[in-house]
Scaffold this active site. Structure first.
Site, PDB file in Angstrom:
ATOM      1  CB  VAL A  38      -0.463   1.001  -8.768  1.00  0.00           C
ATOM      2  CG1 VAL A  38      -0.433   0.880 -10.278  1.00  0.00           C
ATOM      3  CG2 VAL A  38       0.326  -0.127  -8.127  1.00  0.00           C
ATOM      4  N   GLY A  39       1.673   3.233  -9.924  1.00  0.00           N
ATOM      5  CA  GLY A  39       3.013   3.575 -10.392  1.00  0.00           C
ATOM      6  C   GLY A  39       3.453   4.888  -9.785  1.00  0.00           C
TER       7      GLY A  39
ATOM      8  NE  ARG B 236       0.031  -4.971  -5.901  1.00  0.00           N
ATOM      9  CZ  ARG B 236       1.138  -4.385  -5.448  1.00  0.00           C
ATOM     10  NH1 ARG B 236       1.783  -4.902  -4.440  1.00  0.00           N
ATOM     11  NH2 ARG B 236       1.592  -3.271  -6.004  1.00  0.00           N
ATOM     12  CB  ILE B 237      -1.346  -6.228 -12.508  1.00  0.00           C
ATOM     13  CG1 ILE B 237      -1.898  -5.103 -11.615  1.00  0.00           C
ATOM     14  CG2 ILE B 237      -2.040  -6.209 -13.865  1.00  0.00           C
ATOM     15  CD1 ILE B 237      -1.619  -3.698 -12.129  1.00  0.00           C
TER      16      ILE B 237
ATOM     17  NE  ARG C 230       3.056   4.492 -14.925  1.00  0.00           N
ATOM     18  CZ  ARG C 230       1.907   4.114 -14.394  1.00  0.00           C
ATOM     19  NH1 ARG C 230       1.106   3.299 -15.074  1.00  0.00           N
ATOM     20  NH2 ARG C 230       1.545   4.544 -13.199  1.00  0.00           N
TER      21      ARG C 230
ATOM     22  CG  ASP D 122      -4.600   1.089 -20.937  1.00  0.00           C
ATOM     23  OD1 ASP D 122      -5.483   1.738 -21.538  1.00  0.00           O
ATOM     24  OD2 ASP D 122      -4.457   1.142 -19.696  1.00  0.00           O
TER      25      ASP D 122
ATOM     26  CG  HIS E  26      -2.909   5.235 -18.740  1.00  0.00           C
ATOM     27  ND1 HIS E  26      -1.673   5.755 -18.465  1.00  0.00           N
ATOM     28  CD2 HIS E  26      -3.120   4.306 -17.772  1.00  0.00           C
ATOM     29  CE1 HIS E  26      -1.162   5.203 -17.387  1.00  0.00           C
ATOM     30  NE2 HIS E  26      -2.039   4.307 -16.948  1.00  0.00           N
ATOM     31  CB  ILE E  27      -9.171   3.253 -19.902  1.00  0.00           C
ATOM     32  CG1 ILE E  27      -9.061   2.174 -20.997  1.00  0.00           C
ATOM     33  CG2 ILE E  27      -9.329   4.643 -20.509  1.00  0.00           C
ATOM     34  CD1 ILE E  27     -10.335   1.985 -21.797  1.00  0.00           C
TER      35      ILE E  27
ATOM     36  CB  SER F 266      -7.279   1.885 -12.765  1.00  0.00           C
ATOM     37  OG  SER F 266      -7.060   3.236 -13.140  1.00  0.00           O
TER      38      SER F 266
END
Length: 300
Positions: free
Chosen positions: A55-56, A135-136, A217, A241, A265-266, A268
């Site tokens: 998404v980024g 959204r998040i 990020r 994360d 970084h999990i 998703s």
């Protein structure tokens, strides 16, 4: 079409990437690859579309793509629910000191019951600040409401009245968000404006009981400033994360702090979400090659 694939879970070496992109028409990439002028020059004028399974897209040079007329696909929406779930899980693990408690249970630190041992901070009656109400951010707030949160605040590049009304959340400047929030959750994109926005100035304005969570990020946070805030008790704890760099070296000072929970970084990382991201990225790429509208495109 002919497909050439880097068949490994590890990132493709830069030298290999530069060699293999020569003459391609479409590039399917991950956030581990930096797509800049060097890569685009190596690809040549045949490249028409880049599709990232993320998404980024801060790893992609938008300026270079625009200059060359190359389209960009990305994968928003499909990871919103998984990212929101992980954010809530990280917040609870950090605020209720779950990793510390597990270590105590394993190491023999669990003795007789003590009234104040392993106490953390609860959500009931709290004020939650969201940096980046997209959204998040909205999905996180929706999941936190049943925990009895008293008030939601948000800071954004622009006021978002419709999205805020659904929570509801109040728009405030960053300084007020820092000063008033018991929990601060970072959900914004990494842009030139947000790079390092969470720094010593912000941490100095926060409550010393506040919990800081970042699932956006790593570049949004000045990690040296965060370390000092945590080590000196300026804020209570942090859950991350995302970091800079990724992976974070195992000897990094943040890993030595008991009040800092770091995940690899999990956000998703559910089977269904990663599969949906992969399919969406592939469909974006194919649509771009056909000259059709992509399902999700970054308009440059």
């Amino acid at each position: 079409c002919h497909i050439e694939q880097w068949d490994s879970d590890d990132p493709v070496p830069r030298s290999e990437l530069l060699k293999k992109v020569a003459g391609i028409q479409g590039l399917y990439c991950l956030l581990t690859e930096t797509i800049d002028a060097e890569v685009l020059d190596a690809a040549g004028s045949s490249l028409r579309v880049v599709s990232t399974m993320s998404v980024g897209y801060d790893h992609v040079s938008l300026e270079e793509l625009k200059k060359r007329g190359i389209r960009l696909g990305y994968t928003p929406d499909v990871l919103t629910e998984a990212a929101a779930e992980l954010t809530v899980a990280l917040l609870l693990a950090t605020s209720r000191r779950l990793l510390e408690a597990v270590d105590e249970a394993k190491s023999g630190g669990w003795g007789s019951w003590k009234p104040l041992w392993m106490c953390g901070y609860g959500l009931t009656g709290s004020t939650v600040g969201i940096l980046g109400l997209g959204r998040i951010g909205k999905a996180v707030a929706t999941r936190l409401k049943p925990f009895g949160v008293k008030k939601f605040l948000y800071t954004n590049s622009a006021v978002r009245p419709e999205m805020a009304a659904a929570i509801p959340a109040e728009f405030v400047p960053l300084e007020e968000l820092a000063r008033c929030s018991d929990f601060i959750i970072v959900c914004c994109a990494l842009t030139p404006e947000t790079k390092g926005i969470c720094n010593s100035r912000m941490f100095s304005q926060m409550k010393d009981t506040a919990i800081f969570i970042n699932t956006s990020r790593g570049g949004v946070v000045n990690q040296d400033d965060l370390y000092q805030a945590l080590a000196n008790g300026r804020i209570a704890a942090a859950g991350l994360d995302v970091t800079v760099p990724e992976p974070l070296p195992t000897d990094h000072p943040l890993f030595k702090l008991k009040n800092c929970v770091i995940l690899p970084h999990i956000a998703s990382a559910t089977w269904s979400t990663r599969n949906a991201m992969a399919v969406l990225a592939a469909n974006n790429l194919l649509a771009g090659l056909r000259g059709d509208a992509m399902e999700k495109e970054v308009f440059l």
